[in-house]
Design a protein around this motif. Structure first.
Motif, PDB file in Angstrom:
ATOM      1  N   ALA A  67       0.840  -1.207   0.000  1.00 42.15           N
ATOM      2  CA  ALA A  67       0.000   0.000   0.000  1.00 42.15           C
ATOM      3  C   ALA A  67       0.871   1.252   0.000  1.00 42.15           C
ATOM      4  N   GLU A  68       0.343   2.304  -0.603  1.00 43.78           N
ATOM      5  CA  GLU A  68       0.981   3.625  -0.547  1.00 43.78           C
ATOM      6  C   GLU A  68      -0.062   4.596  -0.026  1.00 43.78           C
ATOM      7  N   VAL A  69      -0.059   4.789   1.293  1.00 43.49           N
ATOM      8  CA  VAL A  69      -1.046   5.655   1.930  1.00 43.49           C
ATOM      9  C   VAL A  69      -0.618   7.106   1.783  1.00 43.49           C
ATOM     10  N   ILE A  70      -1.509   7.919   1.216  1.00 44.15           N
ATOM     11  CA  ILE A  70      -1.244   9.350   1.048  1.00 44.15           C
ATOM     12  C   ILE A  70      -1.834  10.133   2.217  1.00 44.15           C
ATOM     13  N   SER A  71      -3.056   9.774   2.610  1.00 37.50           N
ATOM     14  CA  SER A  71      -3.681  10.492   3.726  1.00 37.50           C
ATOM     15  C   SER A  71      -4.660   9.593   4.462  1.00 37.50           C
ATOM     16  N   VAL A  72      -4.829   9.903   5.747  1.00 33.51           N
ATOM     17  CA  VAL A  72      -5.822   9.234   6.588  1.00 33.51           C
ATOM     18  C   VAL A  72      -6.601  10.322   7.307  1.00 33.51           C
ATOM     19  N   ARG A  73      -7.907  10.342   7.054  1.00 30.26           N
ATOM     20  CA  ARG A  73      -8.772  11.307   7.738  1.00 30.26           C
ATOM     21  C   ARG A  73      -9.658  10.539   8.704  1.00 30.26           C
ATOM     22  N   SER A  74      -9.700  10.980   9.956  1.00 22.67           N
ATOM     23  CA  SER A  74     -10.554  10.306  10.935  1.00 22.67           C
ATOM     24  C   SER A  74     -11.420  11.334  11.648  1.00 22.67           C
ATOM     25  N   ASP A  75     -12.696  11.007  11.758  1.00 25.41           N
ATOM     26  CA  ASP A  75     -13.655  11.857  12.441  1.00 25.41           C
ATOM     27  C   ASP A  75     -14.366  11.025  13.488  1.00 25.41           C
ATOM     28  N   GLU A  76     -14.461  11.565  14.697  1.00 23.99           N
ATOM     29  CA  GLU A  76     -15.170  10.841  15.746  1.00 23.99           C
ATOM     30  C   GLU A  76     -16.662  10.894  15.468  1.00 23.99           C
ATOM     31  N   GLY A  77     -17.328   9.766  15.673  1.00 20.47           N
ATOM     32  CA  GLY A  77     -18.762   9.680  15.407  1.00 20.47           C
ATOM     33  C   GLY A  77     -19.500   9.009  16.545  1.00 20.47           C
ATOM     34  N   GLU A  78     -20.751   8.703  16.275  1.00 21.59           N
ATOM     35  CA  GLU A  78     -21.619   8.093  17.267  1.00 21.59           C
ATOM     36  C   GLU A  78     -21.396   6.584  17.327  1.00 21.59           C
ATOM     37  N   LEU A  79     -21.338   6.036  18.535  1.00 23.74           N
ATOM     38  CA  LEU A  79     -21.156   4.594  18.706  1.00 23.74           C
ATOM     39  C   LEU A  79     -22.303   3.821  18.071  1.00 23.74           C
ATOM     40  N   LYS A  80     -21.961   2.736  17.370  1.00 23.55           N
ATOM     41  CA  LYS A  80     -22.964   1.875  16.746  1.00 23.55           C
ATOM     42  C   LYS A  80     -22.945   0.472  17.340  1.00 23.55           C
ATOM     43  N   ASN A  81     -22.016   0.242  18.267  1.00 19.47           N
ATOM     44  CA  ASN A  81     -21.924  -1.035  18.991  1.00 19.47           C
ATOM     45  C   ASN A  81     -21.812  -2.252  18.067  1.00 19.47           C
ATOM     46  N   TYR A  82     -20.840  -2.211  17.174  1.00 21.11           N
ATOM     47  CA  TYR A  82     -20.572  -3.354  16.303  1.00 21.11           C
ATOM     48  C   TYR A  82     -20.138  -4.541  17.145  1.00 21.11           C
ATOM     49  N   ARG A  83     -20.453  -5.738  16.673  1.00 18.45           N
ATOM     50  CA  ARG A  83     -20.096  -6.954  17.410  1.00 18.45           C
ATOM     51  C   ARG A  83     -18.794  -7.569  16.928  1.00 18.45           C
ATOM     52  N   ASN A  84     -18.400  -7.266  15.678  1.00 21.69           N
ATOM     53  CA  ASN A  84     -17.166  -7.826  15.126  1.00 21.69           C
ATOM     54  C   ASN A  84     -16.633  -6.860  14.077  1.00 21.69           C
ATOM     55  N   PHE A  85     -15.619  -7.275  13.353  1.00 19.08           N
ATOM     56  CA  PHE A  85     -15.063  -6.444  12.281  1.00 19.08           C
ATOM     57  C   PHE A  85     -15.237  -7.195  10.972  1.00 19.08           C
ATOM     58  N   GLU A  86     -15.841  -6.551   9.991  1.00 17.51           N
ATOM     59  CA  GLU A  86     -16.156  -7.198   8.723  1.00 17.51           C
ATOM     60  C   GLU A  86     -15.502  -6.498   7.547  1.00 17.51           C
ATOM     61  N   VAL A  87     -15.205  -7.268   6.523  1.00 17.95           N
ATOM     62  CA  VAL A  87     -14.790  -6.741   5.234  1.00 17.95           C
ATOM     63  C   VAL A  87     -16.045  -6.714   4.365  1.00 17.95           C
ATOM     64  N   LEU A  88     -16.443  -5.507   3.942  1.00 16.82           N
ATOM     65  CA  LEU A  88     -17.616  -5.388   3.077  1.00 16.82           C
ATOM     66  C   LEU A  88     -17.157  -5.346   1.631  1.00 16.82           C
ATOM     67  N   ARG A  89     -17.906  -5.982   0.767  1.00 12.39           N
ATOM     68  CA  ARG A  89     -17.516  -6.093  -0.637  1.00 12.39           C
ATOM     69  C   ARG A  89     -17.881  -4.852  -1.457  1.00 12.39           C
ATOM     70  N   LYS A  90     -18.953  -4.161  -1.094  1.00 11.38           N
ATOM     71  CA  LYS A  90     -19.395  -3.013  -1.907  1.00 11.38           C
ATOM     72  C   LYS A  90     -19.821  -1.879  -1.005  1.00 11.38           C
ATOM     73  N   SER A  91     -19.831  -0.662  -1.562  1.00 13.33           N
ATOM     74  CA  SER A  91     -20.355   0.485  -0.842  1.00 13.33           C
ATOM     75  C   SER A  91     -21.820   0.250  -0.526  1.00 13.33           C
TER      76      SER A  91
END
Length: 92
Positions: A67-91
């Protein structure tokens, strides 16, 4: 617990960025998802404690080997209480 919306720009598609992100998230106990965006970026929603999220964001700035990362933007948001971490295939 905190929630971040993260956008990673650069050469981050086709280099196993999503799969690597899931592996790192699982190691750190971060919950949420990662998906490719039509503009070539990667979008991540991540939830966890402050220390885990800080380490996760540091990793996002590097990414996997090809990977060649140019920028990372992070914004704090509202908790959604996810149960795991998933790879999504499409937007959504």
């Amino acid at each position: 617990m905190k929630h971040f919306d993260i956008t990673v720009a650069g050469h981050v598609q086709g280099v196993f960025y999503r799969a690597s992100t899931k592996a790192v998230a699982d190691q750190l106990g971060v919950k949420g998802f990662v998906r490719n965006e039509p503009d070539g970026s990667v979008f991540i929603e991540a939830e966890g404690d402050a220390v885990s999220l800080s380490m996760f964001l540091d990793w996002c700035k590097e990414g996997p080997e090809h990977a060649e990362v140019i920028s990372v933007r992070s914004d704090e948001g509202e908790l959604k209480n996810y149960r795991n971490f998933e790879v999504l295939r499409k937007s959504r």
